[in-house]
Design a protein around this motif. Sequence first.
Motif, short mmCIF file in Angstrom:
data_model
loop_
_atom_site.label_atom_id
_atom_site.label_comp_id
_atom_site.label_asym_id
_atom_site.label_seq_id
_atom_site.Cartn_x
_atom_site.Cartn_y
_atom_site.Cartn_z
N TYR A 194 -3.08 6.43 -5.35
CA TYR A 194 -4.29 5.66 -5.02
C TYR A 194 -4.75 6.00 -3.60
O TYR A 194 -3.95 6.38 -2.73
CB TYR A 194 -4.01 4.15 -5.12
N LEU A 215 -9.18 0.11 -4.05
CA LEU A 215 -8.34 1.28 -4.24
C LEU A 215 -8.76 2.00 -5.52
O LEU A 215 -9.04 1.37 -6.53
CB LEU A 215 -6.88 0.89 -4.35
N ILE A 248 -7.71 4.50 -0.50
CA ILE A 248 -8.58 3.39 -0.13
C ILE A 248 -10.02 3.86 -0.13
O ILE A 248 -10.38 4.80 0.58
CB ILE A 248 -8.19 2.84 1.26
N LEU A 306 0.82 -1.21 0.00
CA LEU A 306 0.00 0.00 0.00
C LEU A 306 0.85 1.26 0.00
O LEU A 306 0.46 2.28 -0.58
CB LEU A 306 -0.92 0.01 1.22
#
Length: 436
Positions: free
Chosen positions: A411, A434, A413, A403
């Motif tokens: 990106y 994402l 979440i 991540l």
Amino acid sequence: MILTIDKLIYGGNGLARFPADDKGPGKAVFLPFVLEGERVEAGITEQKPGFARARAEKILEASPHRIEPACPYFGQCGGCHYQHAGYEHQLQIKSAILRETFRRVAKLELAQEIRVHASPPWNYRNRTRLRLRTRLFVLGYNRLRGSELLAIEQCPISSPLINRAIAALWDLGRADKASADVTEIEFFVNAEDTQLLAELTVQETGWRRGGKSDLLQFIRILRAAVPEITGVAVFHATAQGALEREDIPAELQQTFGADHLLYSTAAANYQVSAGSFFQTNRFLTAKLVELAAEGRSGNYALDLYAGTGLFSTVLAKTFREVGAVESASLSFHDLKHNCPANVHCVGEPVLQFLGNIERPIDLVVVDPPRAGLGEKVAGLLADSGTPRITYVSCDPATLARDLTVLINSGYRIEEAHLVDLFPQTFHIESVLQLVR
């Protein structure tokens, strides 16, 4: 020594600390089978420069969430870690660990609610592997933190049919009818728990070198004792410890039966061959597919680490074309069988595939092994320009590491889900959506 448990950490242990002294804060101590807030009388089992390990000899102040474990082998067997906690509290533990791992590894404070999807806490496993010793017959698992064989006659997290097969094996072993060449046996049941595939691991000195009749006799007896067995596949252990599929002679096909099961879910039916990967929770497979693959559409989607096509077959219904990438040969064989014509199946490593792709991608679904994507694959995903990534993870630490790359590439979440595929254990399955 009296210790207070600060919290539970990934891996099943509780974290406590030695008292602080003039050298600084107390050293971390890791203890299994404890709960947050408990005071325990502990004995040190291992000392390292940066930490220590201990075991709780006596619970002085118990957590209100502590319960009596349901399995007689709990604490000796290395398979389960949380049977001493009520199931609702197990889910709270896992949610807290997932958040804390994001915070510690990725420096990410998760703003979203973690949506938790619970499983029936018992009899959920559709696949169980056991070690077998025929001299003074023993069937079981490795003991906690070791390779010593622990005899077990039931496994409450495995399906009822698998438990019936375990009981039948004990009957054969006590009657001295087990093959001396078999060192491991794995049972895999279908979704309805009505059919079973048995996978045997044999010594290299087995039926390849003249022990064929003994092994075949055992297979015939086992299939008679457990009529739900539709097929038996034989593997042999190589010198490196890897497993390879045996080439079964044509004249023995009837003896061994089918080499695969048909696994049915709400979304699709799957051929799953012996040795192929498939999700192990027989109750939550449909939920996992729903979260990872349903509700999206477009021209082109990728399913990376596709396995037998759990997600590809569903993505194919709403995307014009799907690329499914799987490097394991046995799973790739099933992937090609399970997927419709608009799925292009690619049998090569994901890193190699992503390095050559140039077309626009609407969605990428990744379900990597425990090691995660790694920096190179995560970087190539970020460079692909796809607006959506669905990350299915079985390890929060490698997920958090990956991540870091993806979030630094823009990106964010959108949704976070905890799908409890492994009740009673520390393992955490999560699905993250994402977007950018």
